[in-house]
Design an enzyme around this catalytic site. Structure first.
Site, mmCIF file in Angstrom:
data_model
loop_
_atom_site.group_PDB
_atom_site.id
_atom_site.type_symbol
_atom_site.label_atom_id
_atom_site.label_comp_id
_atom_site.label_asym_id
_atom_site.label_seq_id
_atom_site.Cartn_x
_atom_site.Cartn_y
_atom_site.Cartn_z
ATOM 1 N N CYS A 78 0.834 -1.206 0.000
ATOM 2 C CA CYS A 78 0.000 0.000 0.000
ATOM 3 C C CYS A 78 0.875 1.265 0.000
ATOM 4 O O CYS A 78 1.500 1.555 -1.002
ATOM 5 C CB CYS A 78 -1.005 -0.029 1.142
ATOM 6 S SG CYS A 78 -2.390 1.107 0.884
ATOM 7 N N HIS B 37 -3.749 -4.836 0.295
ATOM 8 C CA HIS B 37 -3.399 -5.250 1.654
ATOM 9 C C HIS B 37 -3.333 -6.770 1.753
ATOM 10 O O HIS B 37 -4.325 -7.413 2.095
ATOM 11 C CB HIS B 37 -4.437 -4.720 2.650
ATOM 12 C CG HIS B 37 -4.380 -3.253 2.827
ATOM 13 N ND1 HIS B 37 -3.752 -2.664 3.898
ATOM 14 C CD2 HIS B 37 -4.857 -2.241 2.073
ATOM 15 C CE1 HIS B 37 -3.851 -1.348 3.799
ATOM 16 N NE2 HIS B 37 -4.522 -1.070 2.688
ATOM 17 N N GLU C 202 -1.999 -8.584 3.949
ATOM 18 C CA GLU C 202 -2.159 -9.048 5.333
ATOM 19 C C GLU C 202 -3.627 -9.204 5.726
ATOM 20 O O GLU C 202 -3.952 -9.851 6.717
ATOM 21 C CB GLU C 202 -1.443 -8.101 6.305
ATOM 22 C CG GLU C 202 -2.186 -6.828 6.658
ATOM 23 C CD GLU C 202 -2.215 -5.746 5.583
ATOM 24 O OE1 GLU C 202 -2.746 -4.672 5.877
ATOM 25 O OE2 GLU C 202 -1.718 -5.965 4.454
#
Length: 156
Positions: free
Chosen positions: A47, A132, A134
């Protein structure tokens, strides 16, 4: 605001540039540090970290009209053809022409608007994604990114 010297004093195996808010062009001091570290460490950015790598390479970002928000954002990997479902929360994107002219290869694109979602440096162990990973919306679509960075950093 950590300096290049402070980062290198810690003798890291690699550098992970995380996500964060705001206009990526506004933090030029980070661009400078990352540009210096590009020649010294493996780097993985997500990001805002992706955008920091973009600027460190000397490329530009631009403001998206609406931004990419929420889950279920389809991203295509141009190297293997795989489509991942991603989570995103950003209002800026990297200029494809700029990153390609500054030594990077665009590796992933957003299937909704064609913007850059991933890049890798042509000759250095540096890569990044705009989304993202994660957040695991896939739920494991992005796991290989973290394994890849782990393996690259340990080869140092």
């Amino acid at each position: 605001s950590t300096s290049t010297e402070e980062v290198l004093e810690r003798n890291p195996a690699g550098l992970f540039l995380s996500n964060g808010p705001g206009d990526p062009a506004a933090v030029s001091y980070v661009h400078k540090t990352v540009a210096q570290l590009i020649e010294k460490l493996p780097i993985f950015g997500i990001c805002l970290g992706h955008q920091m790598i973009t600027h460190a390479l000397g490329a530009k970002t631009f403001k998206l009209k609406f931004g990419h928000r929420g889950a279920n954002q389809p991203v295509k990997n141009l190297e293997n053809g795989k489509v991942s479902i991603t989570a995103q929360n950003h209002g800026f994107a990297s200029s494809q022409e700029d990153v390609e002219n500054k030594g990077a290869v665009v590796t992933e694109v957003n299937l909704n608007d064609g913007t850059v979602e991933g890049l890798r440096h042509r000759s250095r162990p540096i890569f990044s994604v705009q989304y993202h990973p994660e957040a695991s919306p896939g739920p494991h679509d992005a796991s290989p990114l973290f394994r890849n960075f782990h393996d690259i950093a340990l080869k140092k």
